[in-house]
Design an enzyme around this catalytic site. Structure first.
Site, PDB file in Angstrom:
ATOM      1  N   TYR A  40       0.836  -1.202   0.000  1.00 12.17           N
ATOM      2  CA  TYR A  40       0.000   0.000   0.000  1.00 12.17           C
ATOM      3  C   TYR A  40       0.870   1.252   0.000  1.00 12.17           C
ATOM      4  O   TYR A  40       0.610   2.197  -0.753  1.00 12.17           O
ATOM      5  CB  TYR A  40      -0.929   0.008   1.215  1.00 12.17           C
ATOM      6  N   LYS A  56       0.868   3.965  -3.069  1.00 10.51           N
ATOM      7  CA  LYS A  56       0.464   5.364  -2.854  1.00 10.51           C
ATOM      8  C   LYS A  56       1.608   6.308  -3.232  1.00 10.51           C
ATOM      9  O   LYS A  56       1.374   7.387  -3.794  1.00 10.51           O
ATOM     10  CB  LYS A  56       0.036   5.584  -1.404  1.00 10.51           C
TER      11      LYS A  56
END
Length: 330
Positions: free
Chosen positions: A141, A145
């Site tokens: 993640y 991002k």
């Protein structure tokens, strides 16, 4: 009034953003993947446009004639088997939205990133000039991002980037509301040892709209909130619900061992564990966020944690995700 497009419009932040944009008088389109999504978008006063981040043709149709794109859609998976799909959504999906926006001549790309672009590897207080380390992280993640934000910065489109911390508020069905429901049901297994910065989803949506209405472009803002340990957060949840909660946090090492054990079992059952190694890492981290730039330039403000939790709990009761509050004794 201008026409704008919102991705992730049926999500937690997306719904609040839709309301704020509709309130400005803008003509709002929202990407939707299902009849239920269409209905939710229409109920908020926006026009649903069928499509998803994997459909380049649908994205070109959705962005035609649009002045701004508000890109909030993201995959927040924290379990290893979901990493490939997460990368396709967070990185590949962002690339396709950017490509469609460039082809349409969109004037502003408003991107919801995350403090995760900096990574849990950064232990100092986050400010916009702190080097991001998401590319170095073992957590998918954080890597996605970071990569998505880089795509936006390098796209050639005028951009506005927002990096929220832990988001709380009404409308939360899948994030911190899960913790609140565990406390209410008496099934919270323990308290993680970290701390966070708790941001009001409503203030995040307002800050994005205010930034879009201002002339400045190619800017980024961190959006934090009240800093508190997870022990203090859960104690306040327990107080408001009238439920007992643990008095001490688990040691970080014990939490990580527990998460790894559950993860090994999950590989056999092929069902996501209640606690993943990623979640254990996140909740053992001490996140500190300086929101002074957003406060100064956008009028952003933090909501005191007791009030923010009270609003969240009230909404959960209204939505049927928590039982009605028991009447007080005479």
């Amino acid at each position: 009034m201008p026409t704008v497009l919102v991705t992730g419009a049926t999500g937690f932040l997306g719904q609040h953003l839709l309301r704020e944009l509709v309130a400005t008088g803008a003509s709002v389109r929202a990407l939707s993947r299902s009849p239920a999504g269409d209905a939710a978008v229409a109920a908020l006063g926006a026009l649903p446009v069928r499509g998803d981040l994997a459909d380049a043709d649908a994205l070109r149709t959705a962005t035609a004639g649009v002045a701004a794109v508000f890109h909030t859609a993201a995959d927040t998976n924290n379990w290893g088997p979901g990493d490939a799909a997460q990368t396709r959504t967070n990185v590949g999906g962002t690339a396709r939205v950017l490509e469609a926006a460039r082809a349409a001549g969109v004037a502003t790309f408003v991107h919801t990133s995350s403090v995760s672009a900096y990574s849990h590897l950064v232990h100092e207080t986050l400010r916009e000039d702190v080097p991001q380390r998401g590319a170095e992280s073992w957590i998918n993640y954080e890597r996605t991002k970071y990569a998505a934000e880089r795509l936006v910065r390098e796209s050639g489109l005028p951009f506005l980037i927002f990096q929220p911390s832990h988001i709380l508020g009404p409308g939360d069905r899948n994030n911190w509301s899960q913790l609140i429901r565990l406390v209410d049901a008496g099934r919270l297994p323990g308290v993680p040892p970290g701390s966070g910065a708790f941001a009001d989803v409503r203030e995040i949506a307002r800050a994005q709209v205010r930034a879009w209405q201002q002339p400045a472009r190619d800017e980024a803002w961190l959006l934090g909130g009240e800093h508190a340990s997870f022990l203090a957060l859960i104690a306040e949840v327990g107080r408001q619900l009238g439920k007992p909660v643990p008095a001490r946090a688990m040691p970080a090492a014990a939490l990580r061992v527990y998460a790894r054990t559950l993860d090994l079992v999950s590989r056999l059952t092929r069902r996501a564990p209640a606690l993943t190694p990623v979640a254990a890492t996140f909740t053992s981290h001490h996140l500190k966020v300086d929101s002074s730039k957003a406060e100064r330039e956008l009028g952003y403000r933090g909501t005191p944690l007791p009030g923010l939790l009270a609003d969240t709990i009230a909404w959960l009761r209204e939505d049927g995700l928590l039982p009605p509050q028991a009447p007080s004794s005479p």
